[in-house]
Design a protein around this motif. Structure first.
Motif, short mmCIF file in Angstrom:
data_model
loop_
_atom_site.label_atom_id
_atom_site.label_comp_id
_atom_site.label_asym_id
_atom_site.label_seq_id
_atom_site.Cartn_x
_atom_site.Cartn_y
_atom_site.Cartn_z
N GLU A 515 0.84 -1.19 0.00
CA GLU A 515 0.00 0.00 0.00
C GLU A 515 0.88 1.24 0.00
OE1 GLU A 515 -2.90 0.07 3.08
OE2 GLU A 515 -3.51 -2.02 2.80
N GLU A 516 0.40 2.30 -0.66
CA GLU A 516 1.08 3.58 -0.69
C GLU A 516 0.04 4.69 -0.60
OE1 GLU A 516 3.49 4.11 -4.13
OE2 GLU A 516 4.76 2.36 -3.74
N GLU A 517 0.50 5.88 -0.25
CA GLU A 517 -0.37 7.05 -0.30
C GLU A 517 -0.07 7.80 -1.58
OE1 GLU A 517 -0.81 11.08 2.22
OE2 GLU A 517 -1.33 9.25 3.31
N LEU A 518 -1.08 8.05 -2.36
CA LEU A 518 -0.94 8.72 -3.65
C LEU A 518 -1.94 9.86 -3.71
CD1 LEU A 518 0.57 8.53 -6.37
CD2 LEU A 518 -1.35 7.19 -7.24
N ASP A 519 -1.43 11.07 -3.83
CA ASP A 519 -2.29 12.26 -3.88
C ASP A 519 -3.24 12.31 -2.69
OD1 ASP A 519 -1.09 12.96 -6.28
OD2 ASP A 519 -2.56 11.87 -7.48
N GLY A 520 -2.72 11.94 -1.52
CA GLY A 520 -3.53 12.01 -0.31
C GLY A 520 -4.50 10.87 -0.13
N ARG A 521 -4.45 9.87 -0.98
CA ARG A 521 -5.37 8.73 -0.89
C ARG A 521 -4.58 7.46 -0.63
NH1 ARG A 521 -10.56 9.38 -3.10
NH2 ARG A 521 -10.94 11.41 -4.03
N ARG A 522 -5.13 6.61 0.23
CA ARG A 522 -4.52 5.30 0.44
C ARG A 522 -4.83 4.42 -0.76
NH1 ARG A 522 -5.68 0.30 3.11
NH2 ARG A 522 -7.83 0.97 3.48
N ALA A 523 -3.80 3.77 -1.26
CA ALA A 523 -3.97 3.01 -2.50
C ALA A 523 -3.26 1.67 -2.37
CB ALA A 523 -3.40 3.78 -3.69
N TYR A 524 -3.88 0.65 -2.98
CA TYR A 524 -3.24 -0.65 -3.16
C TYR A 524 -2.36 -0.58 -4.40
CZ TYR A 524 -6.89 -2.33 0.03
OH TYR A 524 -7.72 -2.50 1.10
N VAL A 525 -1.14 -1.12 -4.30
CA VAL A 525 -0.23 -1.16 -5.44
C VAL A 525 -0.21 -2.60 -5.95
CG1 VAL A 525 2.08 -0.68 -6.30
CG2 VAL A 525 1.14 0.67 -4.40
N VAL A 526 -0.68 -2.80 -7.15
CA VAL A 526 -0.83 -4.13 -7.72
C VAL A 526 0.03 -4.22 -8.97
CG1 VAL A 526 -2.44 -5.79 -8.75
CG2 VAL A 526 -3.17 -4.38 -6.82
N ARG A 527 0.85 -5.24 -9.02
CA ARG A 527 1.64 -5.51 -10.22
C ARG A 527 0.87 -6.50 -11.09
NH1 ARG A 527 5.90 -9.27 -10.75
NH2 ARG A 527 5.86 -9.50 -8.48
N PHE A 528 0.87 -6.29 -12.39
CA PHE A 528 0.15 -7.20 -13.28
C PHE A 528 1.05 -7.65 -14.42
CE2 PHE A 528 -0.79 -2.89 -14.63
CZ PHE A 528 -0.60 -2.92 -16.00
N GLU A 529 0.83 -8.88 -14.82
CA GLU A 529 1.56 -9.49 -15.94
C GLU A 529 0.56 -10.29 -16.77
OE1 GLU A 529 4.71 -11.84 -14.39
OE2 GLU A 529 5.89 -10.13 -13.69
N PRO A 530 0.87 -10.50 -18.03
CA PRO A 530 -0.09 -11.23 -18.88
C PRO A 530 -0.24 -12.68 -18.47
CG PRO A 530 1.95 -10.82 -20.07
CD PRO A 530 2.04 -10.05 -18.80
N SER A 531 -1.45 -13.17 -18.57
CA SER A 531 -1.72 -14.57 -18.32
C SER A 531 -1.20 -15.40 -19.50
CB SER A 531 -3.22 -14.80 -18.14
OG SER A 531 -3.54 -16.16 -18.27
N ALA A 532 -0.57 -16.51 -19.19
CA ALA A 532 -0.05 -17.37 -20.26
C ALA A 532 -1.17 -17.90 -21.14
CB ALA A 532 0.75 -18.52 -19.65
N ALA A 533 -2.36 -18.13 -20.54
CA ALA A 533 -3.46 -18.71 -21.29
C ALA A 533 -4.15 -17.69 -22.18
CB ALA A 533 -4.48 -19.34 -20.33
N LEU A 534 -4.34 -16.44 -21.66
CA LEU A 534 -5.16 -15.47 -22.38
C LEU A 534 -4.36 -14.34 -23.01
CD1 LEU A 534 -8.13 -15.26 -19.88
CD2 LEU A 534 -7.94 -16.64 -21.93
N GLY A 535 -3.10 -14.16 -22.59
CA GLY A 535 -2.20 -13.28 -23.31
C GLY A 535 -2.54 -11.82 -23.30
N GLY A 536 -2.39 -11.13 -22.16
CA GLY A 536 -2.53 -9.68 -22.14
C GLY A 536 -1.39 -9.01 -22.87
N ALA A 537 -1.58 -7.76 -23.23
CA ALA A 537 -0.61 -7.05 -24.07
C ALA A 537 0.37 -6.21 -23.26
CB ALA A 537 -1.34 -6.15 -25.07
N TYR A 538 0.15 -6.06 -21.94
CA TYR A 538 0.97 -5.15 -21.14
C TYR A 538 1.40 -5.83 -19.84
CZ TYR A 538 -0.67 -1.36 -24.15
OH TYR A 538 -0.93 -0.57 -25.23
#
Length: 1016
Positions: A515-538
């Motif tokens: 978690e981090e504070e961003l612009d005065g708001r508490r935020a969850y920081v989530v890392r994402f990677e493409p799924s091997a099965a469905l293949g995201g682009a980013y």
């Protein structure tokens, strides 16, 4: 009818007083969370009820009150989804009876084995039908069970995919909806869905009442710990259903629905529901405080005896299932003293004495250990017994699975974000905004950036977006031409490529970083990677607001980019925007860097996008769109197949129609360049002019071709940015320049720096080179460059007669280069080894110039470059270059000048050469109103050349200014004045130079016909 017989339809309702997973009361305030059925009793409608000609309900199907509802299982077949008017009528009928619907979605035929595309099943069409059907259903909150008994016909992966997609649609229609899985019949079913992370997408897990759900329930609590549990299809008869309900409620199951053939009476269930308030709680069998014994003292099974704590004063009940057919039933009640027992008619509430009670002598010193003994009259049916207590009712003792506070899992965070986004998207019909887009181009080997800014009106209607370019600025100056210029080395479709709809869906895998504070708001920081099965682009990171679950920021790197693009990185910023009193979370900014290959060199494109002035859900959106098309401004429409230019034309009958003006991304530019210069003595140079043709997709082959021609000067460059379908980049260049240039020598003569005119020469250089590059990951690239140069030398008017000319020679060189581009920073390091063919004696007769070891030499360079973009059109540029070499002579040293390896303003053609040195360049640009931009620049170089100047370190400083503005006839003009300011060398004191350059681009050559439909 005897009083006991009136209890034939007895059932049990128990309220679990603590909320699983959250520690909050189940009866939460509106808006605090989804309303889950609390130990609800149910009825089941026939599967074809919704599609019947006139859906009707039995007369006795009615909840006793809104506070004590009965739940009704309503099957929703696929064909019913196409009948939203049926949903409106059926929902209204159930609401009139105060019945709470559980909508059970049916699978669209056998769903097969595919993932996610199912043969003969259009998932998107099914979801759209679901949206329409649920929107028409009048009851809120919605309670939806996804696909009945799904794992009998579908693989878990497919079902999990459909469940997650459907869950988002349901919550978009109703944020407080309750979503349940279809009925699961085995531990393996539960385990399979738990492994596929369905928990964040559902509020309840439904168990198959036809199977032994009591074995599956513990596995569900272990593998899906945050869920409530329902039982669907219980009981093969009315009494069995009631017995199953009791067992379920004693295990904190929230809802039990009967099988269609159970034959449960709505009137009897309603009667029980009136007596058993939502605050009643069933004591689980593992903690039973009431034991029942039949005649002869035989104990009844624990499952057949359930105790209830009721909210009303003095209320305490027991439910007896399977009581002995003959003889009395004896109850042993632990706890406060029982004085009397009554049997209760659940329909009328009438009571009559059922037996007396007395204390046994056990537990005299401990109230909890005392036992009351009650003897009841014989009964052969389930009996409801109220126990009268002395001294009031004890506090309710409820055994439930209470879980402490815990953090959300990453799947829960993403599911809540998807639900938030779906709700907003559903309410967002269209929007308009002012959009400013800044593009900054820098080309490898050039010490300048090229800036394009467009001020647009952005329109979006959920299906496509429209950008009307109202103003264009080139290098900070307002473009006054009728059409935007087609710029060389700029990939048009990539200039407009700004991914506005990068969604976090099931194509990605997620990891919670913290978690981090961003612009005065508490935020969850989530890392994402493409799924091997469905293949995201980013891949990247996203900051999700911990309160509302909206995106605050997203950083993403595009994977598997299509060459000539080498890398694409972006950062999106999202902010709350209030329009007409409603808050919307919209993208308000974007920063990105794209690197693509043009003729074998890296072109770095930095982008900044800012949205302001939002308008949402415009009633006149259609007319706004038509006005944009008819404006005469360039209009770009983003569709699923890419961008296209649109405009509006009037037909022969006077009506207006939209037509495609021409494809974006033809990748062809034609450039005319001309100009002249004046030196510090006021002598003008010969005016120059040339044309440049650049094609990003030559003859549809995907290769690039550039031809530059100016009189006798010809430069041809060809590149294949995807050699053999790989990531490798091949480029070939040929330069033909028959004109000779002056080669000066500046050296120390005695104590004076001077040009040695006796050694002045004329030279020409013809070049053929090839570059083989390969991207390494996102930001790195390695190159191998092979050069073949033919040098020829001639005498100048002042060349000494005894000076021996160097031989005409063929020089070969191999350069290895590493390039790094990240966040606008550019680092480049290269090393070159070269060999001259037929290199022999040259220079003064005494041989002081010639060294046979100089036939082979090595050169290296390092470049660091960064431009900082400030307010409006202002920018600050920084560049540092360092050069070094071994075995260098006059013809292989680094040269100082505009067209040399190192550039210091005012020292073009000065003759300064060096073996080792560095140059620092600084530049600042600011606008002169809206019509022009002023560029200020300065450079300082330090260098060493022991052969010519001795061991001392020399320096040179230059400065200048340039004005950029839009000229007549679709031209762009740059006027530059530069001058040497200071140098430790006396001879090249620095010269002033005024240079005027005019650019004009063409969409076609004068002999070519205008393309039909181009609109130009």
């Amino acid at each position: 009818m005897c009083p006991a017989a009136r209890l034939l339809s007895a059932a049990v309702l128990a309220v679990v007083a603590s909320s699983l997973g959250s520690g909050l009361p189940l009866a939460a305030a509106p808006g605090a969370g989804p309303r889950l059925p609390a130990n609800g009793l149910g009825l089941t409608l026939p599967g074809d009820w919704l599609t019947a000609a006139e859906p009707a309900l039995p007369q006795d199907w009615r909840s006793p009150s809104a506070e004590a509802p009965l739940y009704v299982r309503v099957t929703v077949p696929v064909e019913a989804m196409a009948l939203p008017e049926r949903a409106t009528a059926a929902g209204a009928l159930l609401r009139e009876r105060a019945l709470e619907a559980i909508l059970v979605l049916e699978a669209p035929r056998a769903v097969g084995e595919g993932l996610p595309a199912v043969p003969d099943f259009d998932v998107e069409a099914w979801l759209r039908s679901l949206d329409r059907f649920l929107s028409a259903w009048p009851e809120r909150p919605l309670r939806v069970e996804i696909l009945g008994r799904p794992l009998e016909r579908a693989r878990p992966q497919l079902y999990a995919y459909l469940l997650k997609r459907a869950s988002v649609v349901v919550r978009a229609v109703d944020p407080l909806a309750v979503v349940a899985t279809g009925a699961l019949s085995s531990v393996a079913d539960v385990a399979a869905l738990a492994e596929l992370d369905v928990a964040p997408d559902v509020d309840a897990v439904t168990l198959d009442g036809a199977a032994d759900w009591r074995l599956v329930l513990p596995a569900g609590r272990r593998l899906l710990p945050a869920q409530r549990f329902w039982v669907d299809g219980a009981g093969a008869g009315e009494e069995m259903y009631l017995h199953e309900a009791g067992r379920a409620f004693s295990r904190a199951v929230g809802l039990i629905l009967p099988a269609p053939e159970a034959g449960v009476s709505g009137a009897d269930l309603a009667a029980w529901r009136r007596i058993l308030s939502p605050q009643a709680a069933v004591v689980p069998v593992d903690f039973v405080r009431i034991e029942a014994h039949g005649e002869g003292g035989a104990a009844l099974p624990p499952d057949d005896v359930l105790e209830l704590d009721a909210a009303e004063a003095g209320g305490r009940y027991a439910i007896l299932f399977g009581a002995a057919a003959e003889g009395p039933v004896t109850l042993h009640v632990r706890g406060p003293r029982v004085g009397m027992a009554w049997l209760v008619d659940p329909r009328s509430g009438e009571e009559w004495p059922g037996g007396t009670a007395h204390w046994t002598g056990e537990g005299e010193g401990d109230l909890r250990g005392r036992v009351s003994q009650v003897t009841l009259q014989p009964t052969t049916v389930p009996a409801l017994v109220r126990l009268g207590l002395f001294g009031g009712s004890p506090a309710a003792t409820v055994e439930a699975e209470v879980r402490g506070q815990r953090g959300l899992s990453v799947e829960e965070i993403i599911a809540r974000h998807q639900q938030f986004q779906a709700r907003q998207d559903r309410g967002l019909r269209n929007l308009a905004a002012d959009a400013r887009i800044d593009y900054h181009f820098s080309l490898a080997n050039f010490n300048e950036t090229f800036d394009v800014t467009t001020l647009n009106r952005y329109l979006y209607d959920g299906a496509s977006s429209l950008d009307e370019e109202r103003e264009i600025y080139i290098n900070g100056a307002l473009w006054r031409g009728q059409k935007p210029p087609d710029l060389p080395f700029v990939l048009p479709e990539k200039v407009t490529e700004v991914p506005l709809d990068l969604r976090l869906d099931r194509r990605y895998l997620y990891m919670l970083e913290g978690e981090e504070e961003l612009d005065g708001r508490r935020a969850y920081v989530v890392r994402f990677e493409p799924s091997a099965a469905l293949g995201g682009a980013y891949r990247g990171r996203v900051w999700i607001d911990a309160a509302q679950f909206a995106k605050l920021r997203m950083e993403a790197v595009q994977l598997a980019v299509e060459l000539p693009v080498i890398s694409n990185k972006l950062q999106q910023t999202f902010s709350p925007v209030t329009v007409d009193g409603r808050e919307w979370w919209l993208m308000t900014g974007l920063e990105g860097q794209m690197v693509f290959s043009a003729l074998g060199r890296n072109v770095v494109l930095e982008r900044e996008l800012t949205y302001t002035g939002f308008e949402v859900n415009l009633d006149d959106y259609g007319s706004r769109r038509e006005e944009a098309l008819a404006s005469g401004n360039q209009v770009l429409e983003e569709t699923e197949s890419g961008y296209r230019r649109l405009d509006k034309v009037r037909g022969p009958d006077g009506s207006w129609t939209t037509r495609e003006r021409g494809p974006v991304g033809s990748g062809v530019s034609r450039l005319l360049v001309g100009g002249f210069s004046i030196d510090d003595e006021g002598s003008p140079s010969i005016p120059f002019a040339g044309v440049n043709y650049f094609n990003f997709n030559f003859r549809g082959t995907g290769t690039q071709l550039d031809v530059a021609w100016a009189g006798p000067l010809v430069n041809v460059f060809w590149s294949d940015p995807r050699l053999g379908g790989s990531k490798a980049i091949l480029a070939l260049e040929a330069r033909v320049n028959p004109l000779r240039s002056r080669n000066k020598r500046l050296a120390l003569v005695g104590d004076v720096d001077a040009e040695i005119r006796a050694e002045r020469l004329e030279e020409s250089d013809q070049t053929l080179l090839g570059i083989l590059g390969y991207p390494l990951g996102t930001f790195h690239k390695v190159e191998a460059q092979a050069d073949l140069d033919y040098f020829s030398f001639g005498r100048d008017d002042g060349t000494a007669s005894d000076f021996v000319l160097p031989p005409d020679t063929l020089q070969s060189a191999l350069t290895l280069r590493w390039v790094y581009n990240q966040a606008g920073w550019r680092l480049e390091w290269g090393v070159q080894g070269a060999t001259r063919g037929g290199w022999r004696f040259w220079g003064k007769p005494d041989g002081s110039d010639f060294d046979p070891g100089d036939r082979r030499f090595v050169r290296s360079s390092f470049i660091l470059n960064k431009t900082f973009y400030l307010r409006e059109f202002d920018k600050l540029g920084l560049r540092f270059s360092f050069f070094d070499g071994n075995s260098l002579d006059r013809f292989s040293r680094f040269g100082l000048g505009d067209f040399g390896a190192a550039s210091v303003h005012g020292y073009n053609g000065s003759g300064i050469r060096f073996d080792r040195g560095g140059v620092l360049d600084l530049g600042y640009s600011l606008n002169l109103g809206r019509q022009a931009r002023l560029d200020l620049f300065a450079s300082h170089g330090r260098f060493r050349n022991e052969e010519d100047f001795g061991p001392r370190l020399e320096h040179a400083t230059g400065a200048g200014a340039a004005v950029n503005f839009s000229g007549p006839f679709n031209t762009f003009i740059r006027v530059r004045l530069s001058s040497g300011v200071d140098s430790s060398l006396e001879a090249p004191s620095g010269s002033a130079d005024l240079r005027v350059t005019v650019f004009r681009t063409f969409d076609r050559w004068f002999w070519q016909k205008r393309q039909a439909g181009s609109g130009d």
